[in-house]
Motif scaffolding. Structure first.
Motif, PDB file in Angstrom:
ATOM      1  N   ASP A  74     -24.327-100.868  16.680  1.00  0.00           N
ATOM      2  CA  ASP A  74     -23.605-100.589  17.928  1.00  0.00           C
ATOM      3  C   ASP A  74     -23.846 -99.171  18.447  1.00  0.00           C
ATOM      4  N   GLN A  75     -24.811 -98.488  17.864  1.00  0.00           N
ATOM      5  CA  GLN A  75     -25.058 -97.096  18.269  1.00  0.00           C
ATOM      6  C   GLN A  75     -25.533 -97.016  19.713  1.00  0.00           C
ATOM      7  N   ILE A  76     -25.080 -95.982  20.406  1.00  0.00           N
ATOM      8  CA  ILE A  76     -25.506 -95.775  21.788  1.00  0.00           C
ATOM      9  C   ILE A  76     -26.189 -94.419  21.914  1.00  0.00           C
ATOM     10  N   LYS A  77     -26.977 -94.299  22.964  1.00  0.00           N
ATOM     11  CA  LYS A  77     -27.696 -93.059  23.230  1.00  0.00           C
ATOM     12  C   LYS A  77     -27.199 -92.488  24.553  1.00  0.00           C
ATOM     13  N   TYR A  78     -26.945 -91.191  24.564  1.00  0.00           N
ATOM     14  CA  TYR A  78     -26.494 -90.512  25.781  1.00  0.00           C
ATOM     15  C   TYR A  78     -27.726 -90.001  26.520  1.00  0.00           C
ATOM     16  N   ALA A  79     -27.865 -90.419  27.782  1.00  0.00           N
ATOM     17  CA  ALA A  79     -29.072 -90.074  28.534  1.00  0.00           C
ATOM     18  C   ALA A  79     -28.713 -89.533  29.911  1.00  0.00           C
ATOM     19  N   ILE A  80     -29.680 -88.872  30.507  1.00  0.00           N
ATOM     20  CA  ILE A  80     -29.525 -88.341  31.862  1.00  0.00           C
ATOM     21  C   ILE A  80     -30.178 -89.310  32.833  1.00  0.00           C
ATOM     22  N   PRO A 108     -24.113 -91.842  38.748  1.00  0.00           N
ATOM     23  CA  PRO A 108     -23.437 -91.291  37.572  1.00  0.00           C
ATOM     24  C   PRO A 108     -24.126 -90.032  37.068  1.00  0.00           C
ATOM     25  N   LEU A 109     -23.323 -89.144  36.462  1.00  0.00           N
ATOM     26  CA  LEU A 109     -23.876 -87.915  35.890  1.00  0.00           C
ATOM     27  C   LEU A 109     -24.545 -88.175  34.551  1.00  0.00           C
ATOM     28  N   GLY A 110     -24.178 -89.264  33.905  1.00  0.00           N
ATOM     29  CA  GLY A 110     -24.771 -89.614  32.623  1.00  0.00           C
ATOM     30  C   GLY A 110     -24.788 -91.122  32.456  1.00  0.00           C
ATOM     31  N   VAL A 111     -25.642 -91.619  31.580  1.00  0.00           N
ATOM     32  CA  VAL A 111     -25.718 -93.061  31.312  1.00  0.00           C
ATOM     33  C   VAL A 111     -25.680 -93.284  29.801  1.00  0.00           C
ATOM     34  N   LEU A 112     -25.185 -94.448  29.407  1.00  0.00           N
ATOM     35  CA  LEU A 112     -25.147 -94.854  28.002  1.00  0.00           C
ATOM     36  C   LEU A 112     -26.130 -95.986  27.798  1.00  0.00           C
ATOM     37  N   ARG A 113     -26.985 -95.853  26.804  1.00  0.00           N
ATOM     38  CA  ARG A 113     -27.981 -96.886  26.515  1.00  0.00           C
ATOM     39  C   ARG A 113     -27.843 -97.330  25.065  1.00  0.00           C
TER      40      ARG A 113
END
Length: 531
Positions: A295-301, A281-286
């Motif tokens: 429910d907050q998520i973080k956008y990561a590489i 994947p080009l990006g991941v959600l954590r």
């Protein structure tokens, strides 16, 4: 079977579904695309009711959905057929899809628009279908004002549709439906990866899964156009059929949700030796919970690459393709609604619709791409394993498995590559490979020299191995109906009686043509040169 094409007093009469159209001279009509049009009618009928119910719930209205087609419905769908040609598709929408307010049948050709106007009057849908002569791009770009946007836009060009996508994603209402066809399958299926990158922004790969890769390249292209304007896509149905792919996606507005786009796209690493593929994947959600927002998520590489420099199974190098859309390509709930309508419909291709939609419903929605059983067995030169045995072995081992609608001997599974090769090693132990084939440096030797890690059950057919579509002998993978069968040419030589075939000018086009001085029998060489 009734002839859908008749010649009467130099005019061409075409009957399809509830519509009857006529035209003089050459016209772009492809009878093989009846399945495409029937499927579009099925999807638009379900979408019309879905959008109506959403609007009623939002406004607190109590109006019931109008189930009768052919009647103008205020507050219903505003549909644009950007490249209407004969207007057949628009007329069929008007006659067979309920809940329509207006259909704009547009074409750049004045002659085509004149034909559309005649055909609209002949079919009695003048209150629903509005013929329009304009450049499709300019029409969509000038329809972005409030109240001017369309509920659904149908793009069915000859070849690549990407030049229309930028305008289409902007001129559609929030939650509207975009219907897109691509017929340039040679480009999308890996024959010309450099052209695919130019047209779609992705590298295509030659693979047994090339048709699903094509779908995912097109979806990714639509998404990349939409996110530029704070919009994103939700695929309802994506299908590979005949010589084209067709996708039905909803377009929503949400700059926040657009940030998830990178996590829905992936690069594909495909081994050049054993064809094993891995998605990165080009990006991941954590998850990043806080007291205010659990429910907050973080956008990561992501860190990578996800593969070694050489394949862990056969030692070969990798090709890199993509990026492709790696999220689901179907909405299972929507497909269920389509199946219900298909069983109740009297469409000309209802039998095929029922079969292919059933296979699509059975597909694993969260698993991208698939393998081919015959291809896997040919790599290690072992007798081909029956598909039911392979599926049973995976199911007994605790993995999920399904067919793909895009290929007859497909194997879509959540089992890792190592398990697939381990099953084939176990199969090769029961069906020994000729020792002379164990050649140094080949994938066969690298894979079969390793011992299988466990014993797999090939004898007991798992009850879920044989799906409903196969048990009931549904029309799942229909063959080509005629010789030289394909997309035809742009607007000439498309019809010959009841036979649909490519233009004769396309046959043997790579054969060396004779020069004038080489032609001694006086035949007209100009015809050959123009071929």
């Amino acid at each position: 079977m009734e002839n859908p094409v008749e010649k009467s007093l130099e005019k061409l009469v075409i009957r399809e579904g509830s519509a009857v159209i006529e035209s003089e001279g050459h016209v772009f009509y492809n009878p093989v695309q009846e399945f495409n049009r029937d499927l579009s009618i099925l999807v638009l009928s379900s979408f019309s009711q879905l959008l109506w119910e959403e609007n009623v719930a939002r406004k607190g209205d109590s109006r019931e959905f109008p189930r009768e087609a052919g009647i103008k419905c205020e507050g219903g769908l505003r549909i644009l057929e950007a490249l209407a040609a004969t207007g057949l598709r628009s007329i069929r929408y008007a006659l067979e899809v309920p809940g329509i307010q207006e259909i704009l049948a547009n074409d750049l050709s004045r002659k085509a628009v004149q034909d559309i106007r005649v055909n609209v009057e002949r079919n009695g849908v003048t209150d629903l279908v509005v013929p329009n002569e304009a450049d499709a791009l300019m029409l969509m770009y000038t329809s972005m004002r409030p109240g001017m946007r369309f509920s659904a836009i149908d793009l069915d060009p000859y070849g690549c549709p990407t030049r229309f996508l930028d305008a289409a994603v902007q001129s559609i209402v929030d939650g509207g439906l975009l219907l897109v066809t691509a017929t340039d399958m040679a480009v999308l299926a890996g024959n010309s990866p450099e052209s695919c990158f130019v047209k779609y922004g992705s590298i295509s790969l030659k693979s047994k899964a090339c048709h699903e890769i094509a779908i995912r390249i097109l979806l990714r292209s639509i998404e990349s156009h939409a996110t530029q304007y704070g919009r994103y896509i939700q695929p309802l149905l994506s299908i590979s059929a005949d010589f084209y792919i067709r996708v039905f996606v909803r377009i929503f507005s949400s700059p926040v949700k657009c940030k998830k786009s990178s996590s829905k796209q992936s690069l594909v690493f495909q081994c050049t030796g054993c064809d094993s593929f891995t998605l990165q994947p080009l990006g991941v959600l954590r998850a990043n919970p806080t007291e205010k927002n659990p429910d907050q998520i973080k956008y990561a590489i992501p860190t990578g690459p996800f593969v070694d420099s050489t394949c862990t199974h056969c030692g070969s190098r990798h090709h890199i393709g993509g990026p492709i859309w790696s999220d689901p390509i179907h909405d299972v709930g929507f497909v269920e609604k389509l199946l219900q309508r298909a069983t109740e419909s009297n469409l000309g291709t209802a039998k095929r619709l029922l079969g292919q939609l059933t296979v699509i419903r059975e597909e694993l929605p969260d698993i991208p791409l698939y393998y081919s059983v015959d291809k896997l067995c040919s790599i290690i030169k072992v007798v081909t394993m029956p598909v039911l045995k392979f599926r049973s072995a995976l199911l007994h081992a605790g993995f999920r498995v399904s067919y793909s609608h895009a290929y007859k001997n497909s194997l879509k599974t959540d089992a890792p590559n190592r398990v697939l090769w381990d099953i084939l090693r176990c199969w090769a132990e029961r069906n020994p490979v000729n020792p002379e084939r164990f050649i140094e440096g080949t994938p066969l030797k690298a894979i079969l020299e390793q011992k299988s890690q466990c014993d797999y059950n090939f004898n007991d057919i798992h009850p879920d191995a044989n799906p409903e579509s196969r048990r009931n002998c549904l029309s799942r993978f229909p063959g080509n109906p005629t010789a030289h069968w394909g997309p035809g040419t742009r607007a000439t030589l498309m019809i010959g009686g009841t036979t649909m075939m490519k233009s004769v000018r396309n046959q043997n086009r790579r054969t060396k043509r004779p020069r004038d001085e080489d032609t001694a029998n006086g035949q007209d060489v100009k015809v050959l040169k123009n071929a």
